[in-house]
Design a protein around this motif. Structure first.
Motif, PDB file in Angstrom:
ATOM      1  N   THR A 148      -4.703   5.405   0.586  1.00 41.21           N
ATOM      2  CA  THR A 148      -3.708   4.463   1.109  1.00 41.21           C
ATOM      3  C   THR A 148      -4.317   3.366   1.975  1.00 41.21           C
ATOM      4  O   THR A 148      -3.822   3.056   3.056  1.00 41.21           O
ATOM      5  N   HIS A 149      -5.384   2.764   1.501  1.00 36.77           N
ATOM      6  CA  HIS A 149      -5.971   1.614   2.197  1.00 36.77           C
ATOM      7  C   HIS A 149      -5.923   0.364   1.319  1.00 36.77           C
ATOM      8  O   HIS A 149      -6.649  -0.608   1.564  1.00 36.77           O
ATOM      9  N   GLN A 150      -5.058   0.378   0.308  1.00 35.93           N
ATOM     10  CA  GLN A 150      -4.993  -0.735  -0.636  1.00 35.93           C
ATOM     11  C   GLN A 150      -4.313  -1.946   0.001  1.00 35.93           C
ATOM     12  O   GLN A 150      -3.430  -1.815   0.840  1.00 35.93           O
ATOM     13  N   ARG A 151      -4.731  -3.128  -0.406  1.00 37.56           N
ATOM     14  CA  ARG A 151      -4.053  -4.351  -0.010  1.00 37.56           C
ATOM     15  C   ARG A 151      -2.878  -4.587  -0.950  1.00 37.56           C
ATOM     16  O   ARG A 151      -2.882  -4.091  -2.088  1.00 37.56           O
ATOM     17  N   PRO A 152      -1.854  -5.317  -0.529  1.00 38.06           N
ATOM     18  CA  PRO A 152      -0.736  -5.612  -1.431  1.00 38.06           C
ATOM     19  C   PRO A 152      -1.209  -6.239  -2.734  1.00 38.06           C
ATOM     20  O   PRO A 152      -2.025  -7.163  -2.737  1.00 38.06           O
ATOM     21  N   LYS A 153      -0.666  -5.714  -3.849  1.00 36.73           N
ATOM     22  CA  LYS A 153      -1.090  -6.214  -5.156  1.00 36.73           C
ATOM     23  C   LYS A 153      -0.039  -5.873  -6.202  1.00 36.73           C
ATOM     24  O   LYS A 153       0.883  -5.084  -5.954  1.00 36.73           O
ATOM     25  N   PHE A 154      -0.193  -6.466  -7.380  1.00 37.05           N
ATOM     26  CA  PHE A 154       0.702  -6.227  -8.505  1.00 37.05           C
ATOM     27  C   PHE A 154      -0.153  -6.090  -9.757  1.00 37.05           C
ATOM     28  O   PHE A 154      -0.864  -7.027 -10.139  1.00 37.05           O
ATOM     29  N   ASP A 155      -0.095  -4.909 -10.402  1.00 33.05           N
ATOM     30  CA  ASP A 155      -0.877  -4.638 -11.608  1.00 33.05           C
ATOM     31  C   ASP A 155       0.068  -4.352 -12.767  1.00 33.05           C
ATOM     32  O   ASP A 155       1.084  -3.662 -12.610  1.00 33.05           O
ATOM     33  N   GLU A 156      -0.295  -4.847 -13.938  1.00 29.93           N
ATOM     34  CA  GLU A 156       0.513  -4.646 -15.144  1.00 29.93           C
ATOM     35  C   GLU A 156      -0.229  -3.743 -16.126  1.00 29.93           C
ATOM     36  O   GLU A 156      -1.430  -3.903 -16.345  1.00 29.93           O
ATOM     37  N   TYR A 157       0.531  -2.801 -16.721  1.00 34.76           N
ATOM     38  CA  TYR A 157      -0.003  -1.911 -17.741  1.00 34.76           C
ATOM     39  C   TYR A 157       0.915  -1.970 -18.964  1.00 34.76           C
ATOM     40  O   TYR A 157       1.899  -2.713 -18.976  1.00 34.76           O
ATOM     41  N   ASP A 158       0.601  -1.181 -19.974  1.00 30.20           N
ATOM     42  CA  ASP A 158       1.331  -1.283 -21.242  1.00 30.20           C
ATOM     43  C   ASP A 158       2.823  -1.010 -21.088  1.00 30.20           C
ATOM     44  O   ASP A 158       3.651  -1.766 -21.594  1.00 30.20           O
ATOM     45  N   ASP A 159       3.179   0.072 -20.427  1.00 30.91           N
ATOM     46  CA  ASP A 159       4.588   0.451 -20.354  1.00 30.91           C
ATOM     47  C   ASP A 159       5.078   0.634 -18.922  1.00 30.91           C
ATOM     48  O   ASP A 159       6.104   1.270 -18.681  1.00 30.91           O
ATOM     49  N   TYR A 160       4.359   0.063 -17.952  1.00 32.82           N
ATOM     50  CA  TYR A 160       4.817   0.119 -16.558  1.00 32.82           C
ATOM     51  C   TYR A 160       4.060  -0.914 -15.737  1.00 32.82           C
ATOM     52  O   TYR A 160       3.041  -1.456 -16.182  1.00 32.82           O
ATOM     53  N   VAL A 161       4.587  -1.175 -14.561  1.00 31.60           N
ATOM     54  CA  VAL A 161       3.901  -2.057 -13.609  1.00 31.60           C
ATOM     55  C   VAL A 161       3.731  -1.290 -12.307  1.00 31.60           C
ATOM     56  O   VAL A 161       4.499  -0.365 -11.998  1.00 31.60           O
ATOM     57  N   PHE A 162       2.736  -1.695 -11.537  1.00 28.59           N
ATOM     58  CA  PHE A 162       2.397  -1.005 -10.292  1.00 28.59           C
ATOM     59  C   PHE A 162       2.336  -2.027  -9.169  1.00 28.59           C
ATOM     60  O   PHE A 162       1.692  -3.074  -9.293  1.00 28.59           O
ATOM     61  N   SER A 163       3.018  -1.722  -8.062  1.00 33.77           N
ATOM     62  CA  SER A 163       3.095  -2.642  -6.924  1.00 33.77           C
ATOM     63  C   SER A 163       2.730  -1.901  -5.645  1.00 33.77           C
ATOM     64  O   SER A 163       3.079  -0.730  -5.464  1.00 33.77           O
ATOM     65  N   VAL A 164       2.024  -2.607  -4.757  1.00 36.84           N
ATOM     66  CA  VAL A 164       1.639  -2.061  -3.454  1.00 36.84           C
ATOM     67  C   VAL A 164       2.063  -3.039  -2.365  1.00 36.84           C
ATOM     68  O   VAL A 164       1.850  -4.251  -2.501  1.00 36.84           O
ATOM     69  N   SER A 165       2.670  -2.509  -1.315  1.00 37.12           N
ATOM     70  CA  SER A 165       2.998  -3.305  -0.127  1.00 37.12           C
ATOM     71  C   SER A 165       2.557  -2.522   1.099  1.00 37.12           C
ATOM     72  O   SER A 165       2.159  -1.353   0.999  1.00 37.12           O
ATOM     73  N   ARG A 166       2.632  -3.165   2.262  1.00 36.18           N
ATOM     74  CA  ARG A 166       2.251  -2.511   3.514  1.00 36.18           C
ATOM     75  C   ARG A 166       3.456  -2.453   4.441  1.00 36.18           C
ATOM     76  O   ARG A 166       4.155  -3.451   4.628  1.00 36.18           O
ATOM     77  N   GLN A 167       3.705  -1.279   4.992  1.00 41.40           N
ATOM     78  CA  GLN A 167       4.781  -1.081   5.954  1.00 41.40           C
ATOM     79  C   GLN A 167       4.203  -1.090   7.369  1.00 41.40           C
ATOM     80  O   GLN A 167       3.270  -0.331   7.666  1.00 41.40           O
ATOM     81  N   LEU A 168       4.751  -1.906   8.232  1.00 33.00           N
ATOM     82  CA  LEU A 168       4.334  -1.966   9.626  1.00 33.00           C
ATOM     83  C   LEU A 168       5.472  -1.480  10.515  1.00 33.00           C
ATOM     84  O   LEU A 168       6.616  -1.906  10.344  1.00 33.00           O
ATOM     85  N   PHE A 169       5.153  -0.601  11.451  1.00 35.72           N
ATOM     86  CA  PHE A 169       6.154  -0.142  12.401  1.00 35.72           C
ATOM     87  C   PHE A 169       5.457   0.302  13.676  1.00 35.72           C
ATOM     88  O   PHE A 169       4.252   0.595  13.676  1.00 35.72           O
ATOM     89  N   ILE A 170       6.211   0.347  14.756  1.00 34.46           N
ATOM     90  CA  ILE A 170       5.679   0.749  16.061  1.00 34.46           C
ATOM     91  C   ILE A 170       6.177   2.153  16.376  1.00 34.46           C
ATOM     92  O   ILE A 170       7.380   2.421  16.333  1.00 34.46           O
ATOM     93  N   SER A 171       5.258   3.056  16.679  1.00 30.52           N
ATOM     94  CA  SER A 171       5.628   4.424  17.006  1.00 30.52           C
ATOM     95  C   SER A 171       6.189   4.493  18.422  1.00 30.52           C
ATOM     96  O   SER A 171       6.147   3.526  19.186  1.00 30.52           O
ATOM     97  N   ASP A 172       6.711   5.660  18.782  1.00 28.55           N
ATOM     98  CA  ASP A 172       7.262   5.844  20.129  1.00 28.55           C
ATOM     99  C   ASP A 172       6.198   5.682  21.205  1.00 28.55           C
ATOM    100  O   ASP A 172       6.508   5.325  22.337  1.00 28.55           O
ATOM    101  N   GLY A 173       4.942   5.939  20.836  1.00 24.61           N
ATOM    102  CA  GLY A 173       3.858   5.780  21.797  1.00 24.61           C
ATOM    103  C   GLY A 173       3.344   4.360  21.914  1.00 24.61           C
ATOM    104  O   GLY A 173       2.367   4.113  22.621  1.00 24.61           O
ATOM    105  N   GLY A 174       3.978   3.414  21.225  1.00 24.55           N
ATOM    106  CA  GLY A 174       3.571   2.017  21.309  1.00 24.55           C
ATOM    107  C   GLY A 174       2.408   1.660  20.418  1.00 24.55           C
ATOM    108  O   GLY A 174       1.761   0.634  20.615  1.00 24.55           O
TER     109      GLY A 174
END
Length: 372
Positions: free
Chosen positions: A100-126
């Motif tokens: 899970t260190h991939q950069r956002p990307k979009f890959d196409e294959y024969d019968d499916y597509v693959f997408s990666v995004s990054r979620q950013l959030f702040i934990s209770d500890g800041g």
């Protein structure tokens, strides 16, 4: 939302020289929880489980539905392998899902597509966390993979259950857009928090400046850099999707993706603006410290300038060259005649005071005191 105290650093979970397509489950990876949402224009069928059986049962039961399989937690290698086997997913894609260190990307294959995004959030500890969101899109199926159990997409689930708009009828490509759009919208929430923190820093800077301002500004700057590393490739990913002719990305979906692309550009502009503000806060604090040091040095210089001639006078009369030899009572030529003057001590002090007063008046007329 907590105050940002630090940016979480993620370790790359792979060994140098590993064969492509091989993945290693991290020791701290969460056990997967699976939610299956099967929907069409009439209904939404929801189920929950922990293994591939719940997915296969739902697919078999709801054949005329579109399916969203939400997997939260990647701590089960067997589940990932089973998904790859049943859906004929390339091992390189499975590796990208788990590592899970991939950069956002979009890959196409024969019968499916693959997408990666990054979620950013702040934990209770800041702590600012940067987690991966992956999605596989097929003809009537979307599988999303998340590292955590955080409820990022509850708003999408609410829309899905309400059945308003086109979310039930537009297919899995639209749902993938909706999930990505929520991720981008959360960037705005994070930037709003950073903007409020920058405003607080500026108020503290003008009211009571201390060195913690520089540290907090630098931390916010690091958060902005982390956000910038996410949004730039996210923009490129959206651009790739808009340019594709893949049937899973319909013209209707592209219309909404253009809006998400615009939002991504807005995020990037805000990041650059806030980076300039954070730099300005740091520079202004350092300037204030430098100006304060200059003021202190100016005061010390004025004091030194006043006492230099006084020290010179005192030094001259401290040489003790007597006019008369105290032993032979013989007059000594060219020696200090003032050493035996009546009230000479007081006259010397008076002369030194006059010199100091003249200096103070000169400095005052030059405006040195009013500019302290």
């Amino acid at each position: 939302m907590s105050h940002i105290k630090r940016v979480h650093r993620k370790k790359v979970n792979r060994n140098v020289g590993d064969r492509p397509g091989v993945f290693v489950i991290s020791a701290d990876a969460l056990k997967p929880v699976i939610h299956v949402y099967s929907y069409n224009e009439k209904e939404v069928v929801i189920d929950k489980g922990h293994d591939i059986k719940i997915v296969l049962a739902q697919l078999k039961k709801c054949k005329d539905h579109t399916h969203w399989i939400q997997i939260q937690g990647l701590g089960d290698a067997n589940l990932i392998n089973d998904i790859g086997e049943h859906l004929n997913i390339n091992p390189l894609v499975l590796e990208d899902i788990v590592n899970t260190h991939q950069r956002p990307k979009f890959d196409e294959y024969d019968d499916y597509v693959f997408s990666v995004s990054r979620q950013l959030f702040i934990s209770d500890g800041g702590e600012l966390h940067n987690k991966q969101f992956s999605a596989l899109v097929k003809s009537n199926l979307i599988i999303s993979f998340e590292e955590t159990y955080i409820k990022t997409f509850d708003v999408v689930k609410t829309r899905l259950q309400a059945g308003k708009g086109v979310i039930r009828a537009a297919g899995p490509g639209y749902l993938c857009y909706a999930l990505s759009d929520v991720i981008i919208d959360n960037y705005f929430v994070l930037l709003a928090k950073i903007g409020d923190d920058l405003d607080d820093l500026e108020d503290r800077l003008y009211k009571h400046a201390d060195k913690t301002i520089m540290y907090d500004a630098q931390q916010l700057k690091r958060s902005l850099i982390a956000l910038r590393r996410v949004t730039w490739p996210e923009r490129d990913k959206l651009n790739d999707i808009l340019r594709t002719d893949n049937p899973y990305v319909t013209a209707e979906v592209k219309m909404y993706l253009r809006d998400a692309y615009d939002h991504c550009i807005q995020v990037m502009d805000m990041i650059e603006n806030y980076k300039e503000i954070s730099n300005s806060v740091i520079d202004l604090y350092l300037s204030m410290v430098s100006n304060r040091m200059n003021e202190i040095m100016k005061v010390l210089t004025i004091i030194s300038a006043i006492f230099i001639p006084l020290t010179f006078v005192a030094g001259i009369y401290g040489m003790n060259f007597a006019k008369v030899d105290p032993v032979s009572n013989k007059a000594m030529p060219d020696n200090m005649p003032e050493l035996y003057s009546p009230h000479g001590y007081y006259w010397a002090l008076a002369g030194m005071s006059v010199i100091a007063l003249i200096q103070v008046v000169i400095f005052w007329k030059k405006g040195w005191f009013t500019k302290l």
